[in-house]
Enzyme design. Structure first.
Site, PDB file in Angstrom:
ATOM      1  N   GLU A   1       0.793  -3.404  -3.538  1.00 58.71           N
ATOM      2  CA  GLU A   1      -0.639  -3.687  -3.746  1.00 58.71           C
ATOM      3  C   GLU A   1      -0.938  -5.061  -3.151  1.00 58.71           C
ATOM      4  OE1 GLU A   1      -1.646  -3.837  -7.895  1.00 58.71           O
ATOM      5  OE2 GLU A   1      -3.695  -4.519  -7.512  1.00 58.71           O
TER       6      GLU A   1
ATOM      7  N   TYR B   1     -13.064 -14.440   1.736  1.00 58.16           N
ATOM      8  CA  TYR B   1     -12.152 -13.551   2.467  1.00 58.16           C
ATOM      9  C   TYR B   1     -11.744 -14.074   3.841  1.00 58.16           C
ATOM     10  CZ  TYR B   1     -13.411 -10.343  -1.253  1.00 58.16           C
ATOM     11  OH  TYR B   1     -13.604  -9.774  -2.490  1.00 58.16           O
TER      12      TYR B   1
ATOM     13  N   PRO C   1     -13.105   0.029  -0.220  1.00 58.75           N
ATOM     14  CA  PRO C   1     -14.493  -0.261   0.098  1.00 58.75           C
ATOM     15  C   PRO C   1     -14.747  -1.713   0.487  1.00 58.75           C
ATOM     16  CG  PRO C   1     -14.207   0.013  -2.267  1.00 58.75           C
ATOM     17  CD  PRO C   1     -12.928   0.446  -1.622  1.00 58.75           C
ATOM     18  N   ASN C   2     -15.630  -1.866   1.458  1.00 53.08           N
ATOM     19  CA  ASN C   2     -16.128  -3.162   1.960  1.00 53.08           C
ATOM     20  C   ASN C   2     -15.126  -3.921   2.821  1.00 53.08           C
ATOM     21  OD1 ASN C   2     -18.818  -3.221   0.689  1.00 53.08           O
ATOM     22  ND2 ASN C   2     -17.662  -3.205  -1.220  1.00 53.08           N
TER      23      ASN C   2
ATOM     24  N   ARG D   1     -18.102 -10.555   5.745  1.00 50.00           N
ATOM     25  CA  ARG D   1     -18.240 -10.436   4.294  1.00 50.00           C
ATOM     26  C   ARG D   1     -17.743 -11.702   3.593  1.00 50.00           C
ATOM     27  NH1 ARG D   1     -14.262  -6.848   0.388  1.00 50.00           N
ATOM     28  NH2 ARG D   1     -15.529  -7.120  -1.470  1.00 50.00           N
TER      29      ARG D   1
ATOM     30  N   ASN E   1      -4.767  -1.958  -0.324  1.00 50.27           N
ATOM     31  CA  ASN E   1      -5.793  -2.841  -0.866  1.00 50.27           C
ATOM     32  C   ASN E   1      -6.946  -1.939  -1.267  1.00 50.27           C
ATOM     33  OD1 ASN E   1      -7.763  -4.638  -1.553  1.00 50.27           O
ATOM     34  ND2 ASN E   1      -7.493  -5.966   0.232  1.00 50.27           N
TER      35      ASN E   1
ATOM     36  N   HIS F   1     -10.039  -2.161  -9.856  1.00 48.82           N
ATOM     37  CA  HIS F   1     -10.395  -2.618 -11.194  1.00 48.82           C
ATOM     38  C   HIS F   1     -10.955  -1.522 -12.084  1.00 48.82           C
ATOM     39  CE1 HIS F   1      -9.704  -6.370  -9.188  1.00 48.82           C
ATOM     40  NE2 HIS F   1     -10.734  -6.205  -8.380  1.00 48.82           N
TER      41      HIS F   1
ATOM     42  N   ASP G   1      -3.995   7.448 -10.346  1.00 45.93           N
ATOM     43  CA  ASP G   1      -3.296   8.725 -10.497  1.00 45.93           C
ATOM     44  C   ASP G   1      -2.752   9.214  -9.159  1.00 45.93           C
ATOM     45  OD1 ASP G   1      -3.737   8.751 -13.212  1.00 45.93           O
ATOM     46  OD2 ASP G   1      -5.341  10.243 -13.159  1.00 45.93           O
TER      47      ASP G   1
ATOM     48  N   ALA H   1     -12.510  -2.953  -4.783  1.00 45.65           N
ATOM     49  CA  ALA H   1     -13.058  -2.879  -6.141  1.00 45.65           C
ATOM     50  C   ALA H   1     -12.498  -1.709  -6.951  1.00 45.65           C
ATOM     51  CB  ALA H   1     -14.577  -2.797  -6.068  1.00 45.65           C
TER      52      ALA H   1
ATOM     53  N   ARG I   1     -10.687 -15.608  -9.853  1.00 43.91           N
ATOM     54  CA  ARG I   1     -12.073 -15.166  -9.715  1.00 43.91           C
ATOM     55  C   ARG I   1     -12.605 -14.599 -11.044  1.00 43.91           C
ATOM     56  NH1 ARG I   1     -12.558 -11.599  -4.565  1.00 43.91           N
ATOM     57  NH2 ARG I   1     -14.773 -12.016  -4.970  1.00 43.91           N
TER      58      ARG I   1
ATOM     59  N   HIS J   1      -4.043  -7.979  -2.234  1.00 46.66           N
ATOM     60  CA  HIS J   1      -5.417  -8.492  -2.288  1.00 46.66           C
ATOM     61  C   HIS J   1      -5.490  -9.764  -1.463  1.00 46.66           C
ATOM     62  CE1 HIS J   1      -6.526  -5.548  -5.222  1.00 46.66           C
ATOM     63  NE2 HIS J   1      -5.400  -5.819  -5.863  1.00 46.66           N
ATOM     64  N   ILE J   2      -6.507  -9.841  -0.628  1.00 44.83           N
ATOM     65  CA  ILE J   2      -6.663 -10.993   0.266  1.00 44.83           C
ATOM     66  C   ILE J   2      -6.943 -12.261  -0.551  1.00 44.83           C
ATOM     67  CG2 ILE J   2      -8.163 -11.951   2.068  1.00 44.83           C
ATOM     68  CD1 ILE J   2      -8.559  -8.927   2.938  1.00 44.83           C
TER      69      ILE J   2
HETATM   70  C1  DQA Z   1     -10.037  -7.587  -2.951  1.00 45.45           C
HETATM   71  C2  DQA Z   1     -10.397  -8.145  -4.334  1.00 45.45           C
HETATM   72  C3  DQA Z   1     -11.295  -7.188  -5.088  1.00 45.45           C
HETATM   73  O1  DQA Z   1     -11.637  -7.718  -6.356  1.00 45.45           O
HETATM   74  C4  DQA Z   1     -12.583  -6.945  -4.304  1.00 45.45           C
HETATM   75  O2  DQA Z   1     -13.372  -5.986  -4.972  1.00 45.45           O
HETATM   76  C5  DQA Z   1     -12.323  -6.552  -2.894  1.00 45.45           C
HETATM   77  C6  DQA Z   1     -11.281  -7.242  -2.150  1.00 45.45           C
HETATM   78  C7  DQA Z   1      -9.212  -8.593  -2.114  1.00 45.45           C
HETATM   79  O3  DQA Z   1      -8.626  -8.170  -1.134  1.00 45.45           O
HETATM   80  O4  DQA Z   1      -9.183  -9.795  -2.429  1.00 45.45           O
HETATM   81  O5  DQA Z   1     -13.035  -5.724  -2.322  1.00 45.45           O
HETATM   82  O6  DQA Z   1      -9.249  -6.423  -3.113  1.00 45.45           O
END
Ligand code: DQA
Length: 144
Positions: free
Chosen positions: A97, A22, A9-10, A17, A73, A79, A86, A76, A106, A99-100
């Protein structure tokens, strides 16, 4: 070998964003980087993004059934989604995995990942370069 690069998401809003966190690169830039890296490595790369958890679960099932490695990625969901974890547990090939941002710098709620405990490896805080490094790792693992 086909690698799935799955984004939660997002992440489709990269570029607009929270650029201080990011960066200014867009989701289209992310797709291009992954496709160019794949072409360089001779690896087929499929990049997808969804804001819907059920759709992500379906893609992870698809990767499990295809025996494909995954760069994930989960945004959210990382978390709090045990369902995404699963689905990841069913993968038979390596899972990286990504994360940007550096989630450990954070808020406290971003410090725990439900994915990390079952991932092959984790890349955080290196921006879009994290995706490129993940693809290089997977290509090397498949063809040492
Ligand atoms: C993220 C970090 C997550 O905490 C956040 O909810 C994201 C982006 C990252 O790529 O840094 O949506 O996965």
């Amino acid at each position: 070998m086909k690698v799935f690069v799955l984004n939660g998401p997002n992440l489709g809003r990269l570029g607009s964003r929270e650029p201080l966190i990011y960066g200014n690169e867009t989701y289209a830039d992310l797709v291009r980087l992954c496709e160019e890296t794949g072409a360089e490595l001779g690896v087929e790369v499929e990049v997808r993004q969804t804001d819907h958890e059920g759709e992500m679960l379906g893609w992870l099932h698809e990767a499990a059934d295809a025996g494909s490695p995954v760069v994930l990625n989960a945004g959210a969901w990382t978390h709090y989604s045990i369902a995404v974890r699963d689905a990841c547990s069913q993968l038979t090939e390596p899972l990286v995995e990504v994360h940007i941002s550096n989630v450990h710098k954070r808020e406290e709620f971003r410090h725990h990942s439900h994915i990390s405990g079952i991932a092959t490896g984790v890349i955080v805080g290196l921006g879009l370069t994290g995706y490129e490094l993940a693809l290089r790792f997977l290509a090397k693992k498949a063809r040492p």
